[in-house]
Design a protein around this motif. Sequence first.
Motif, PDB file in Angstrom:
ATOM      1  N   ALA A  78     -11.003   0.778  34.885  1.00  0.00           N
ATOM      2  CA  ALA A  78     -10.371   1.219  36.133  1.00  0.00           C
ATOM      3  C   ALA A  78      -8.906   0.788  36.184  1.00  0.00           C
ATOM      4  O   ALA A  78      -8.025   1.574  36.557  1.00  0.00           O
ATOM      5  CB  ALA A  78     -11.137   0.672  37.335  1.00  0.00           C
ATOM      6  N   GLN A  79      -8.642  -0.437  35.802  1.00  0.00           N
ATOM      7  CA  GLN A  79      -7.263  -0.924  35.795  1.00  0.00           C
ATOM      8  C   GLN A  79      -6.445  -0.207  34.711  1.00  0.00           C
ATOM      9  O   GLN A  79      -5.268   0.100  34.908  1.00  0.00           O
ATOM     10  CB  GLN A  79      -7.239  -2.436  35.571  1.00  0.00           C
ATOM     11  CG  GLN A  79      -5.892  -3.075  35.763  1.00  0.00           C
ATOM     12  CD  GLN A  79      -5.313  -2.914  37.146  1.00  0.00           C
ATOM     13  OE1 GLN A  79      -4.296  -2.255  37.306  1.00  0.00           O
ATOM     14  NE2 GLN A  79      -5.930  -3.505  38.139  1.00  0.00           N
ATOM     15  N   ALA A  80      -7.082   0.101  33.590  1.00  0.00           N
ATOM     16  CA  ALA A  80      -6.392   0.844  32.525  1.00  0.00           C
ATOM     17  C   ALA A  80      -5.963   2.212  33.030  1.00  0.00           C
ATOM     18  O   ALA A  80      -4.812   2.624  32.828  1.00  0.00           O
ATOM     19  CB  ALA A  80      -7.292   0.973  31.302  1.00  0.00           C
ATOM     20  N   VAL A  81      -6.875   2.918  33.709  1.00  0.00           N
ATOM     21  CA  VAL A  81      -6.537   4.240  34.256  1.00  0.00           C
ATOM     22  C   VAL A  81      -5.373   4.114  35.234  1.00  0.00           C
ATOM     23  O   VAL A  81      -4.430   4.905  35.201  1.00  0.00           O
ATOM     24  CB  VAL A  81      -7.765   4.888  34.937  1.00  0.00           C
ATOM     25  CG1 VAL A  81      -7.361   6.101  35.772  1.00  0.00           C
ATOM     26  CG2 VAL A  81      -8.795   5.282  33.884  1.00  0.00           C
ATOM     27  N   GLN A  82      -5.434   3.121  36.103  1.00  0.00           N
ATOM     28  CA  GLN A  82      -4.357   2.925  37.073  1.00  0.00           C
ATOM     29  C   GLN A  82      -3.013   2.725  36.369  1.00  0.00           C
ATOM     30  O   GLN A  82      -1.998   3.307  36.775  1.00  0.00           O
ATOM     31  CB  GLN A  82      -4.684   1.721  37.963  1.00  0.00           C
ATOM     32  CG  GLN A  82      -3.660   1.474  39.036  1.00  0.00           C
ATOM     33  CD  GLN A  82      -4.050   0.300  39.934  1.00  0.00           C
ATOM     34  OE1 GLN A  82      -5.195  -0.098  39.999  1.00  0.00           O
ATOM     35  NE2 GLN A  82      -3.070  -0.238  40.616  1.00  0.00           N
ATOM     36  N   GLN A 110     -15.956   7.737  31.035  1.00  0.00           N
ATOM     37  CA  GLN A 110     -16.677   6.480  30.795  1.00  0.00           C
ATOM     38  C   GLN A 110     -16.989   5.770  32.108  1.00  0.00           C
ATOM     39  O   GLN A 110     -18.090   5.233  32.285  1.00  0.00           O
ATOM     40  CB  GLN A 110     -15.873   5.567  29.866  1.00  0.00           C
ATOM     41  CG  GLN A 110     -15.789   6.078  28.452  1.00  0.00           C
ATOM     42  CD  GLN A 110     -14.890   5.211  27.565  1.00  0.00           C
ATOM     43  OE1 GLN A 110     -14.263   4.272  28.025  1.00  0.00           O
ATOM     44  NE2 GLN A 110     -14.827   5.557  26.289  1.00  0.00           N
ATOM     45  N   LEU A 111     -16.034   5.761  33.022  1.00  0.00           N
ATOM     46  CA  LEU A 111     -16.268   5.145  34.332  1.00  0.00           C
ATOM     47  C   LEU A 111     -17.374   5.875  35.095  1.00  0.00           C
ATOM     48  O   LEU A 111     -18.229   5.229  35.722  1.00  0.00           O
ATOM     49  CB  LEU A 111     -14.974   5.120  35.153  1.00  0.00           C
ATOM     50  CG  LEU A 111     -13.929   4.097  34.721  1.00  0.00           C
ATOM     51  CD1 LEU A 111     -12.580   4.397  35.360  1.00  0.00           C
ATOM     52  CD2 LEU A 111     -14.404   2.695  35.055  1.00  0.00           C
ATOM     53  N   ALA A 112     -17.366   7.198  35.035  1.00  0.00           N
ATOM     54  CA  ALA A 112     -18.409   7.970  35.703  1.00  0.00           C
ATOM     55  C   ALA A 112     -19.773   7.686  35.098  1.00  0.00           C
ATOM     56  O   ALA A 112     -20.772   7.550  35.831  1.00  0.00           O
ATOM     57  CB  ALA A 112     -18.085   9.464  35.627  1.00  0.00           C
ATOM     58  N   ALA A 113     -19.828   7.562  33.782  1.00  0.00           N
ATOM     59  CA  ALA A 113     -21.098   7.251  33.108  1.00  0.00           C
ATOM     60  C   ALA A 113     -21.589   5.862  33.505  1.00  0.00           C
ATOM     61  O   ALA A 113     -22.792   5.667  33.726  1.00  0.00           O
ATOM     62  CB  ALA A 113     -20.927   7.351  31.590  1.00  0.00           C
ATOM     63  N   GLN A 114     -20.671   4.908  33.616  1.00  0.00           N
ATOM     64  CA  GLN A 114     -21.054   3.550  34.038  1.00  0.00           C
ATOM     65  C   GLN A 114     -21.581   3.559  35.472  1.00  0.00           C
ATOM     66  O   GLN A 114     -22.545   2.867  35.796  1.00  0.00           O
ATOM     67  CB  GLN A 114     -19.869   2.597  33.934  1.00  0.00           C
ATOM     68  CG  GLN A 114     -19.478   2.245  32.525  1.00  0.00           C
ATOM     69  CD  GLN A 114     -18.198   1.401  32.465  1.00  0.00           C
ATOM     70  OE1 GLN A 114     -17.632   1.037  33.487  1.00  0.00           O
ATOM     71  NE2 GLN A 114     -17.764   1.096  31.259  1.00  0.00           N
ATOM     72  N   ALA A 115     -20.945   4.348  36.326  1.00  0.00           N
ATOM     73  CA  ALA A 115     -21.369   4.403  37.733  1.00  0.00           C
ATOM     74  C   ALA A 115     -22.741   5.065  37.868  1.00  0.00           C
ATOM     75  O   ALA A 115     -23.520   4.699  38.746  1.00  0.00           O
ATOM     76  CB  ALA A 115     -20.338   5.157  38.558  1.00  0.00           C
TER      77      ALA A 115
END
Length: 117
Positions: A78-82, A110-115
């Motif tokens: 998330a911080q990387a995307v930001q 990847q974030l969506a898959a983790q969520a």
Amino acid sequence: MTGHLFLPSISAVLATLAVLQLLATGPASPSRRRADQDFARGRYAQAAEEYLQADRASPRAALVLQAARSFERAGDLAQAVQQYRAYLRRAPFTAKRAAVRRTIAKLNRQLAAQAGA
């Protein structure tokens, strides 16, 4: 006029390139040097924070890009995307734009898959 063509020496060209690089990136701050060392040693979370600290002291889009890469390697997607988005805002005409956008899309998947897990 004898028609001689002036060609600069290799050392003159290299010196000019070094000066241009310094003008483009500025001298490495202590935070930047620590960040580079942390990154090289695999301490990505620490490197990311040091890159951001260096950017606060002397704003440069390249520092934000390095912070994004560090956050990504540290697993803080998330911080990387930001930070990748911040980089694109600060360097809208970068030649790296398409690659950075692809990275953002990959990280968002990847974030969506983790969520969803």
